[in-house]
Design an enzyme around this catalytic site. Sequence first.
Site, mmCIF file in Angstrom:
data_model
loop_
_atom_site.group_PDB
_atom_site.id
_atom_site.type_symbol
_atom_site.label_atom_id
_atom_site.label_comp_id
_atom_site.label_asym_id
_atom_site.label_seq_id
_atom_site.Cartn_x
_atom_site.Cartn_y
_atom_site.Cartn_z
ATOM 1 N N LEU A 39 39.275 46.251 41.947
ATOM 2 C CA LEU A 39 39.389 47.448 43.151
ATOM 3 C C LEU A 39 38.173 48.385 43.384
ATOM 4 O O LEU A 39 37.573 48.938 42.391
ATOM 5 C CB LEU A 39 40.660 48.451 43.008
ATOM 6 C CG LEU A 39 41.877 47.541 43.172
ATOM 7 C CD1 LEU A 39 43.393 48.477 42.584
ATOM 8 C CD2 LEU A 39 42.165 47.093 44.566
ATOM 9 N N ASP A 40 37.792 48.524 44.383
ATOM 10 C CA ASP A 40 36.730 49.454 44.931
ATOM 11 C C ASP A 40 36.994 50.965 44.344
ATOM 12 O O ASP A 40 38.417 51.270 44.555
ATOM 13 C CB ASP A 40 36.455 49.559 46.194
ATOM 14 C CG ASP A 40 35.645 48.288 46.813
ATOM 15 O OD1 ASP A 40 35.116 47.515 45.855
ATOM 16 O OD2 ASP A 40 35.826 47.979 47.691
ATOM 17 N N PRO A 41 36.213 51.803 43.979
ATOM 18 C CA PRO A 41 36.611 53.220 43.786
ATOM 19 C C PRO A 41 37.263 54.041 44.726
ATOM 20 O O PRO A 41 38.322 54.595 44.351
ATOM 21 C CB PRO A 41 35.231 53.887 43.596
ATOM 22 C CG PRO A 41 34.186 52.686 43.298
ATOM 23 C CD PRO A 41 34.914 51.585 43.830
#
Length: 297
Positions: A39-41
């Site tokens: 998951l992206d930040p």
Amino acid sequence: MVSPGILLVDKPGGLTSHDIVARTRRAFGTRRVGHAGTLDPMATGLLVIGIEGATRLLTYIVGADKTYTATIRLGAGTTTDDAEGETIETAQPAALEAATDDRIGAGIVALTGAISQVPSSVSAIKVDGRRAYDRVRAGEEVELAARQVTVSRFDVLETRRDQDVIDLDVVVDCSSGTYIRALARDLGAALGVGGHLTALRRTRVGGFDIGGAVTLDQLDGAPMLTPAAAAARTMPVLDVTADEARDLRHGKRLSGQADRLEASEVAAIDPDGVLVGVVEARGRDIKSAMNMPEAQR
């Protein structure tokens, strides 16, 4: 000794998936921790974590379909296709006014089903051994090849309009490898107004749901799914006898029994409810494709 298992974590925004793995390692006192799907930040939501021998199951979980909720902002495009990038285009008021609900709906229909999608240039896809986002941050031009993905649901939950933007709260069911940022970008492009994500939350990975996830504050002593329970949420189950479990663990085949399998990958579970491993057909026989470590069953 740390027991193997699958842990469901609700990732907060601002942290990387690697950050969550590092915190899980500290909480459980082991280095053997991995996850099934980055998951992206900016994104929040479900991260499926494997601990000890259960990391072997992650290979079978990572390709599962997923569900996301997101907010798409129409009226501006960014360098990253999300709110963390720099704005590179903005729509004129007349163009936004022309983006009626009907046109938005038609654009969403065009992005539903089996589609060809070019991933965002700041994705984690490797290009000649380096992550695409690393190349972009180094100032390189990155062009990624289109890939076939499936968007089985793309529904608008709420639409909010003001003078400068249109915000769409959406829910998306999709195949592994689908980029929700790219859906926002492509919808905005089709409407001629630009588009990007301002929020993204993953709520489901295959048979695992955010409702069973713990927060970072709950990591210490957090309950895990046993490897058998996790495998049963991922693939069909084959109940095997104690003798069959022993043979499979020793690398032997179950001769002439391939017709017992319901799918190409099946979880073999022994009479004690312990996961033996993942089995597959080999000709008319059943053969182990992955065995759990015997000391960590």
